[in-house]
Design an enzyme around this catalytic site. Structure first.
Site, short mmCIF file in Angstrom:
data_model
loop_
_atom_site.label_atom_id
_atom_site.label_comp_id
_atom_site.label_asym_id
_atom_site.label_seq_id
_atom_site.Cartn_x
_atom_site.Cartn_y
_atom_site.Cartn_z
N LYS A 20 -2.09 -1.54 -3.93
CA LYS A 20 -2.93 -0.36 -3.91
C LYS A 20 -2.09 0.90 -3.93
O LYS A 20 -1.15 0.97 -3.15
CB LYS A 20 -3.79 -0.41 -2.64
CG LYS A 20 -4.60 0.82 -2.38
CD LYS A 20 -5.25 0.70 -1.07
CE LYS A 20 -6.06 1.95 -0.82
NZ LYS A 20 -6.80 1.88 0.40
N LYS A 29 0.86 -1.18 0.00
CA LYS A 29 0.00 0.00 0.00
C LYS A 29 0.90 1.23 0.00
O LYS A 29 1.67 1.44 0.94
CB LYS A 29 -0.92 0.00 1.22
CG LYS A 29 -1.85 1.20 1.24
CD LYS A 29 -2.80 1.17 2.42
CE LYS A 29 -3.73 2.36 2.37
NZ LYS A 29 -4.59 2.44 3.55
#
Ligand code: PBG
Length: 329
Positions: free
Chosen positions: A253, A200
């Site tokens: 992400k 992330k």
């Protein structure tokens, strides 16, 4: 080479592009409704359906309104949702995040009662629940790692107790997959899988989400726990660490600016790979489309197909309902 057999004019890639049927036959990546996970924002109250200003067609729903929304979602055949809480009360410990009668816990119960077949995933992270908006507990301006783990673990267990089908930690604390796994196993939820936000990145593309979930950090930024956008190798390393901690699905992400990371993680693990088509990616396309600068659905399908092509098996996207409508004809 040079014998006329292996190059133009003998070789003509356009032969296989000549008709829709031929193009269908040689298509390499296919989006499917089963690939979609639809993120939803749940807030307190009744009859609440607050539009999110920076995200067209996205709302904060009270629990009763989520149930209405899910009629359509399940009708479209979307198999899974991921729930984010937008609590009205925040504190310094995350008490509302771990309460068995908390917002998400109540939402999960109500949803599973009405839609037992739907896969209900829950976001496990503290930023929406802590008054300072960071993803972990803090001391001064330091984001505490090890002290945060038990809180995340308790949050995960209370979600599982409410009936959550999958736990999805998005906090980026080191060791949280292991902490959550052992807490779930210890509480009798060894069959509840974990989809880890493994790589992330500290991304500007989360801007509109902070509007939607109201969890922007009140001081500093997230760069001591989320990853440097410049690092791909480290993304692979994070994913492999989560695999070693028994994650069931690893996620990258954002998706579109990190297709290379999706691709590399896909090459290095046998687990399903997910990618999060985040709020900023969504809002950018909408903004351009609303200006008449591009075609919304064409670009939407192109982006999600590209995420698939890069190696994602599953895609979290605010476009899920529209994509499902296109795919269902
Ligand atoms: C919270 C969280 C964020 C997103 C998912 N979980 C925001 C952030 O880390 O700042 C972003 C999702 C999106 O932008 O669509 N940890």
């Amino acid at each position: 080479m040079g014998n006329g057999q292996t190059q133009f004019p003998t070789v003509r890639p356009r032969r296989l592009r000549a008709s829709p049927a031929l193009r269908r036959m040689v298509r390499e990546s296919q989006l499917h409704v089963d690939d979609l996970i639809y993120p939803l924002f749940v807030t307190a109250g009744e009859g609440v359906r607050n539009p999110v200003a920076s995200m067209p067609e996205v709302y904060q729903f009270s629990v009763d309104e989520v149930l209405n929304e899910l009629e359509e979602v399940t009708e479209l055949g979307i198999p899974a949702i991921d729930l984010f809480g937008v609590p009205l009360e925040k504190d310094l410990e995350g008490r509302h995040a771990v309460a068995d009668d908390g917002l998400i816990q109540r939402a999960v119960k109500a949803i599973k009662e009405k839609f037992p077949e739907l896969v209900v995933m829950t976001d496990v992270c503290l930023c929406e629940w802590l008054s300072h908006g960071h993803c972990g507990l803090v001391r001064g301006e330091t984001i505490l790692n090890d002290e945060t783990l038990p809180v995340l673990a308790r949050m995960a267990v209370s979600h599982a107790r409410a009936g959550a089908d999958m736990i999805s930690p998005s906090d980026m604390m080191d060791g949280r997959v292991q902490a959550i796994r052992s807490a779930l196993d210890g509480a009798g939820f060894s069959n509840v899988p974990i989809m880890a936000y493994s790589a992330k990145y500290a991304s500007g593309f989360y801007g509109p989400f902070r509007d939607a979930a109201q969890g922007a950090p009140q001081f500093g930024d997230r760069s001591t726990y989320q990853m440097d956008p410049a690092n791909a190798r480290e993304g692979v390393r994070e994913a492999l660490l989560d695999v070693a901690e028994a994650a069931d699905i690893v996620m990258i992400k954002p998706a579109l600016a990190y297709l290379d990371v999706i691709w590399q993680v896909r090459q290095r693990t046998l687990l399903p790979v997910a990618a999060y088509n985040v709020s900023g990616e969504y809002s950018m396309i909408w903004a351009a489309a609303n200006n008449g600068w591009l075609e919304l659905e064409r670009v939407m399908m192109e982006c999600l197909t590209s995420i698939k092509r890069a190696g994602a098996d599953l895609i979290l996207s605010y476009f899920s309902k529209r994509v499902a409508r296109v795919l269902n004809g």
